[in-house]
Design an enzyme around this catalytic site. Structure first.
Site, PDB file in Angstrom:
ATOM      1  N   ILE A 149      -5.397 -11.640  -5.133  1.00 50.56           N
ATOM      2  CA  ILE A 149      -5.378 -11.554  -3.723  1.00 50.56           C
ATOM      3  C   ILE A 149      -6.923 -11.805  -3.183  1.00 50.56           C
ATOM      4  O   ILE A 149      -7.912 -11.350  -3.711  1.00 50.56           O
ATOM      5  CB  ILE A 149      -4.904 -10.218  -3.140  1.00 50.56           C
ATOM      6  CG1 ILE A 149      -4.555 -10.229  -1.524  1.00 50.56           C
ATOM      7  CG2 ILE A 149      -5.639  -9.177  -3.542  1.00 50.56           C
ATOM      8  CD1 ILE A 149      -4.071  -9.059  -1.178  1.00 50.56           C
ATOM      9  N   CYS A 150      -7.040 -12.496  -2.183  1.00 54.89           N
ATOM     10  CA  CYS A 150      -8.257 -12.745  -1.173  1.00 54.89           C
ATOM     11  C   CYS A 150      -7.938 -12.382   0.174  1.00 54.89           C
ATOM     12  O   CYS A 150      -7.289 -11.587   0.513  1.00 54.89           O
ATOM     13  CB  CYS A 150      -8.921 -14.002  -1.802  1.00 54.89           C
ATOM     14  SG  CYS A 150      -7.830 -15.454  -0.993  1.00 54.89           S
ATOM     15  N   ASN A 151      -8.799 -13.106   0.909  1.00 60.07           N
ATOM     16  CA  ASN A 151      -8.754 -12.868   2.312  1.00 60.07           C
ATOM     17  C   ASN A 151      -7.358 -13.646   2.813  1.00 60.07           C
ATOM     18  O   ASN A 151      -6.832 -13.212   3.647  1.00 60.07           O
ATOM     19  CB  ASN A 151      -9.757 -13.155   3.248  1.00 60.07           C
ATOM     20  CG  ASN A 151      -9.999 -12.247   4.357  1.00 60.07           C
ATOM     21  OD1 ASN A 151      -9.771 -11.399   4.542  1.00 60.07           O
ATOM     22  ND2 ASN A 151     -10.516 -12.991   5.163  1.00 60.07           N
ATOM     23  N   MET A 178      -5.354 -10.513   2.309  1.00 59.95           N
ATOM     24  CA  MET A 178      -5.640  -9.424   3.188  1.00 59.95           C
ATOM     25  C   MET A 178      -5.367  -9.624   4.460  1.00 59.95           C
ATOM     26  O   MET A 178      -5.233  -8.516   5.204  1.00 59.95           O
ATOM     27  CB  MET A 178      -6.986  -8.836   2.855  1.00 59.95           C
ATOM     28  CG  MET A 178      -7.013  -8.421   1.345  1.00 59.95           C
ATOM     29  SD  MET A 178      -6.019  -7.146   0.916  1.00 59.95           S
ATOM     30  CE  MET A 178      -6.681  -5.517   1.791  1.00 59.95           C
TER      31      MET A 178
END
Length: 183
Positions: A149-151, A178
């Protein structure tokens, strides 16, 4: 180096084994400068010649001067010719929540910068910034399913590609990242 510059969801659907993923519509030049070895020749995977030309220009701006061409016909031609390909399944934030709540055994890798991680993260996530996964992938268990996961989904797809290059067979990307978690 095979560099896939298509959208992260297209990379996830089908890509050349061992390829790198840097979405041309994202922070392309910066990410390329972070990740790609400067001495290697680069073959692009994209949809059009115009995209290839734009990418080659942006790559030159960060010192990556060895773009040698692009895959004519993109991944459709690759698959039509019977060539092998890999995928990165996309998980929704709802799927991720179900994995967490279902006590499924997996590792969650958060590839955002340390300050982003410190501001807000999912409990139990391992923080290794996307460019650092090249050297720090050994801190993870390649036998466990790995959810990245990242932004938004861009950096996490870059990290998924790197993990696949290092033998991680079961890698998932959280589409929307996110931002989706916060929605």
């Amino acid at each position: 180096v095979v560099l896939d510059i298509r959208l992260y969801e297209a990379f996830g659907a089908m890509h050349v084994p061992g390829s790198w993923s840097i979405d041309l519509t994202g922070n392309f030049a910066t990410f390329a400068g972070w990740l790609l070895p400067s001495h290697k020749r680069i073959l692009l995977v994209c949809e059009t010649r115009t995209e290839a030309e734009q990418a080659a220009l942006l790559l030159r701006r960060v010192g990556l001067d060895h773009t040698v061409g692009f895959l004519e016909g993109s991944m459709f031609a690759w698959a039509r010719d019977g060539q092998p390909f890999h995928t990165v399944p996309q998980l929704s934030t709802e799927d991720l929540s179900a994995w967490i709540d279902g006590n499924r055994r997996f590792q969650l890798l958060d590839v955002r910068a340390p300050a982003e991680y410190a501001a807000h993260h999912i409990q139990g996530a391992i923080n290794i910034p996307a460019p650092d996964t090249r050297a720090r992938h050994s801190e993870l268990d390649p036998q466990l399913p790995t959810v990245v996961i990242c932004n938004s989904g861009h950096r996490s797809t870059m990290a998924c590609a790197i993990l696949q290059q290092h033998g991680f067979a079961e890698v998932y990307n959280v589409a929307g990242g996110m931002l989706g978690v916060a929605a």
